[in-house]
Design an enzyme around this catalytic site. Structure first.
Site, short mmCIF file in Angstrom:
data_model
loop_
_atom_site.label_atom_id
_atom_site.label_comp_id
_atom_site.label_asym_id
_atom_site.label_seq_id
_atom_site.Cartn_x
_atom_site.Cartn_y
_atom_site.Cartn_z
N LYS A 83 8.64 -7.54 -1.22
CA LYS A 83 7.36 -7.10 -1.77
C LYS A 83 7.57 -6.58 -3.19
O LYS A 83 8.47 -5.76 -3.43
CB LYS A 83 6.80 -5.99 -0.87
O1 G3P Z 1 -1.23 -2.53 2.97
C1 G3P Z 1 -1.46 -1.57 2.00
C2 G3P Z 1 -1.83 -0.29 2.66
O2 G3P Z 1 -0.73 0.30 3.25
C3 G3P Z 1 -2.55 0.64 1.77
O3 G3P Z 1 -3.54 1.15 2.53
O4 G3P Z 1 -5.24 2.75 3.20
O5 G3P Z 1 -3.32 3.48 1.72
O6 G3P Z 1 -5.12 2.04 0.83
P1 G3P Z 1 -4.35 2.43 2.03
#
Ligand code: G3P
Length: 217
Positions: A83
């Site tokens: 990634k």
């Molecule tokens: O896949 C990306 C994720 O982990 C981010 O999610 O909810 O932190 O925006 P969030």
């Protein structure tokens, strides 16, 4: 649409895998920190547990070090996907790792133009962050729809991996918009099975079954 689980929590991954719901796993530095585990150890453990792709994120900000880190991560297991952040340096590293035959997931995508650049750099997956756009009052789903159109227009093979998913509605909208993959937090994934009419219907069936006095076994 494939389901990846967005977590580094082994217990959650195992439980969802037993229900056949894990086509892959995504992690990021925040999820590794939340797990409290050693990055390399937990990545190896996840890769051994699931047969699908497992995203592990580099932490360098310059392309040469990203390449070095990416090669080290890719050597951990056959199903590692490296990634990389959607920066100019990240795109250079994506190009280099792709040339080595290593699969990549370009993350932190917030615009269709960024997604176009990642596809041109040979990314295996692009990770548009829906929830974080919604947080700003921008329709995150529109990004998924636009990427679908752009990739189909030009025959890019980069898979749209919808990320930052916060709700069951996000999952449904991603499937309708043609995302290739949705990476979903375990709580949201488990919640997809819930419907109050399912619960009420099952309760009625069980009550009527009880009245028959029968048993299958
Ligand atoms: O896949 C990306 C994720 O982990 C981010 O999610 O909810 O932190 O925006 P969030």
């Amino acid at each position: 649409m494939k389901f990846f689980v967005d977590t580094a929590d082994i217990v959650d991954i195992r439980e969802l895998d037993e229900a056949g719901l894990v086509d892959g796993v995504t992690t990021n530095p925040s999820l590794i920190a939340k797990s409290g585990r050693d990055f390399i150890e937990v990545t190896k453990e996840i890769c051994a547990l699931v047969s699908g792709p497992v995203s592990a994120e580099v932490t360098a900000l310059d392309a040469p070090t990203m390449l070095e880190e990416g090669r080290k991560l890719a050597a951990l297991a056959d199903n590692v996907v490296v990634k990389l952040p959607l920066t100019f340096e990240g795109l250079k590293a994506c190009q280099g790792l792709t040339a080595d035959g290593i699969k990549t997931n370009v993350t932190l995508c917030f615009s269709a133009n960024q997604g176009l650049l990642a596809a041109k750099a040979g990314a295996t997956y692009i990770s548009p962050f829906i929830g974080r756009l919604d947080d700003l009052g921008v329709d995150g789903m529109e990004l998924i729809e636009n990427l679908r159109i752009i990739y189909d227009n030009y025959g890019f093979e980069t898979q749209i991996l919808a990320a930052s998913i916060r709700s069951a509605d996000h999952v449904q909208q991603c499937a309708l918009a043609g995302a290739d993959v949705a990476t979903v937090p375990p709580s949201v994934l488990k919640g997809l099975v819930k419907h109050k009419l399912t619960d009420a219907g099952l309760e009625a069936f069980m009550a009527d079954w009880e009245k028959t006095g029968q048993s299958i076994l």
